[in-house]
Design an enzyme around this catalytic site. Structure first.
Site, PDB file in Angstrom:
ATOM      1  N   LYS A  12       0.626  -1.677  -0.211  1.00 46.23           N
ATOM      2  CA  LYS A  12       0.404  -0.037   0.411  1.00 46.23           C
ATOM      3  C   LYS A  12       0.902   1.536   0.207  1.00 46.23           C
ATOM      4  CE  LYS A  12       0.841   1.243   4.867  1.00 46.23           C
ATOM      5  NZ  LYS A  12       1.396   2.001   5.060  1.00 46.23           N
ATOM      6  N   ASP A 138      -1.884  -2.356  10.281  1.00 47.72           N
ATOM      7  CA  ASP A 138      -1.443  -2.598   8.776  1.00 47.72           C
ATOM      8  C   ASP A 138      -2.554  -4.104   8.651  1.00 47.72           C
ATOM      9  OD1 ASP A 138      -1.522   0.152   8.117  1.00 47.72           O
ATOM     10  OD2 ASP A 138       0.735   0.370   8.193  1.00 47.72           O
TER      11      ASP A 138
HETATM   12  O1  C5P Z   1       0.957  -2.608  14.227  1.00 50.21           O
HETATM   13  P1  C5P Z   1       2.183  -1.938  14.113  1.00 50.21           P
HETATM   14  O2  C5P Z   1       3.462  -3.098  14.768  1.00 50.21           O
HETATM   15  O3  C5P Z   1       2.290  -2.238  12.440  1.00 50.21           O
HETATM   16  O4  C5P Z   1       2.585  -1.095  14.229  1.00 50.21           O
HETATM   17  C1  C5P Z   1       4.259  -0.436  14.178  1.00 50.21           C
HETATM   18  C2  C5P Z   1       4.817   0.208  15.515  1.00 50.21           C
HETATM   19  O5  C5P Z   1       4.242   1.632  15.180  1.00 50.21           O
HETATM   20  C3  C5P Z   1       3.328   0.765  17.179  1.00 50.21           C
HETATM   21  O6  C5P Z   1       4.322  -0.157  17.460  1.00 50.21           O
HETATM   22  C4  C5P Z   1       4.320   1.912  17.237  1.00 50.21           C
HETATM   23  O7  C5P Z   1       5.162   2.427  17.376  1.00 50.21           O
HETATM   24  C5  C5P Z   1       3.978   2.729  15.849  1.00 50.21           C
HETATM   25  N1  C5P Z   1       2.649   3.051  15.478  1.00 50.21           N
HETATM   26  C6  C5P Z   1       1.816   3.805  15.816  1.00 50.21           C
HETATM   27  N2  C5P Z   1       0.253   5.076  16.170  1.00 50.21           N
HETATM   28  C7  C5P Z   1      -0.342   3.706  14.923  1.00 50.21           C
HETATM   29  C8  C5P Z   1      -0.254   2.534  14.031  1.00 50.21           C
HETATM   30  C9  C5P Z   1       1.923   2.340  15.002  1.00 50.21           C
HETATM   31  O8  C5P Z   1       2.643   4.759  16.858  1.00 50.21           O
HETATM   32  N3  C5P Z   1      -1.405   3.958  14.773  1.00 50.21           N
END
Ligand code: C5P
Length: 298
Positions: A12, A138
């Site tokens: 994406k 995501d």
């Molecule tokens: O959910 P995911 O593992 O992809 O997110 C990775 C990191 O990105 C999270 O641990 C966080 O530090 C940051 N993040 C965030 N806010 C979001 C998505 C991701 O702070 N909405």
């Protein structure tokens, strides 16, 4: 009995990414618009007596242990179904690693869908979305695909009407960026964070198919900090500016997506960027495309 399932999952770009406050759990409130593009992960699941993963393509060097989101997806789905996580997974990766294009999330989404079929679970789409959200913010979008607004952590999705097709030149970098590191830099930059929202004018242009307006007015609050952390991505953005091409940092970067207007010669631009040295690789990508889907089962 099904013995092999092949699934394709898109990466994406974010056409819009407004960041709000950081919640207690460390996640930030987002108002984002995702667009799935035709750079795909191939996920194949086969019957096997234990859980095994091999990765090829851009993922050939990645660990295939518990730190791999595909392994975590397999274990989560098996636990949910109350069965042993037995399958051989093969992932051929085309989405840049740590590139801001949800490649790891796409691997998890593909694993959930492929194993759902292989194991004969046939969970509802909403159920797979729920499991996906537990793996990463995501993952639900890579399951859904198309063009969608993401709120909450980016995992509460509303499909959007998006007319027209976008052609992007994706300028990838050999050094990735860690998403937590980019959000951390954002926090330290101390900007005011009003509740994030998608602009109405922007959503209208998307619905009307005014792709040029969308590309010129794309917003990414994380771009400034991502570019400050990554000189290569900065050089790629500067090269786009020099050509007058609207360009965006995808998600937390460092991939830069340059918008190619219909009257531009995409092959000439590709040759130019390949020769310019501002990117590790240049990929032509089109969006929107559907989310994770089964292409073959036998
Ligand atoms: O959910 P995911 O593992 O992809 O997110 C990775 C990191 O990105 C999270 O641990 C966080 O530090 C940051 N993040 C965030 N806010 C979001 C998505 C991701 O702070 N909405």
């Amino acid at each position: 009995m099904i013995s092999t399932v092949r699934v394709k999952v898109p990466g994406k770009v974010n056409l819009y990414l407004a960041v709000g406050r950081r919640e207690e759990d460390g996640y930030h409130q987002l108002a984002t618009i995702f667009q799935a593009v035709d750079v795909y992960e191939d996920v194949t699941a086969e019957r096997h007596d234990s859980l095994a993963l091999t990765m090829t393509g851009r993922g050939a060097h990645l660990p295939v242990d518990e730190s791999n989101l595909a392994i975590r997806a397999a274990r989560l789905l098996a636990a949910e179904a109350g069965i042993a996580p037995a399958a051989r997974l093969r992932i051929h990766k085309r989405v840049p690693v740590a590139g801001g294009m949800a490649g790891g999330s796409a691997d998890a989404a593909g694993t959930l869908l492929a194993l759902d079929r292989l194991w004969g679970l046939r969970l509802e789409a909403a159920e797979l979305q729920r499991l996906g959200a537990a793996l990463g913010a995501d993952v639900p979008f890579t399951l859904m695909g198309g063009t969608a607004m993401g709120t909450g952590r980016g995992d509460v999705l509303t499909p959007m009407i998006a007319r027209g097709s976008f052609t992007w030149l994706l300028l990838t970098q050999s050094e990735g960026l860690s998403t937590p590191a980019v959000f951390g830099a954002w926090d330290r930059s101390g900007v005011e964070t009003p509740p994030p929202a998608v602009s109405r004018t922007f959503a209208r242009a998307l619905a009307e198919g005014d792709t040029g307006f969308v590309a010129r007015n794309a917003r990414n609050d994380l771009a400034r900090v991502a570019l400050a952390l990554h000189p290569g991505a900065r050089a790629a953005m500067e090269a786009c500016a020099l050509l007058g091409l609207p360009a965006i940092v995808s998600g937390s970067g460092p991939t830069v997506a340059a918008f190619v207007p219909e009257d531009e010669d995409v092959d000439a631009l590709l040759a130019y960027f390949e020769a310019s040295g501002v990117a590790e690789s240049c990929l032509v990508a089109r969006g929107p495309v559907p989310g994770a889907h089964v292409i073959d089962e036998s």
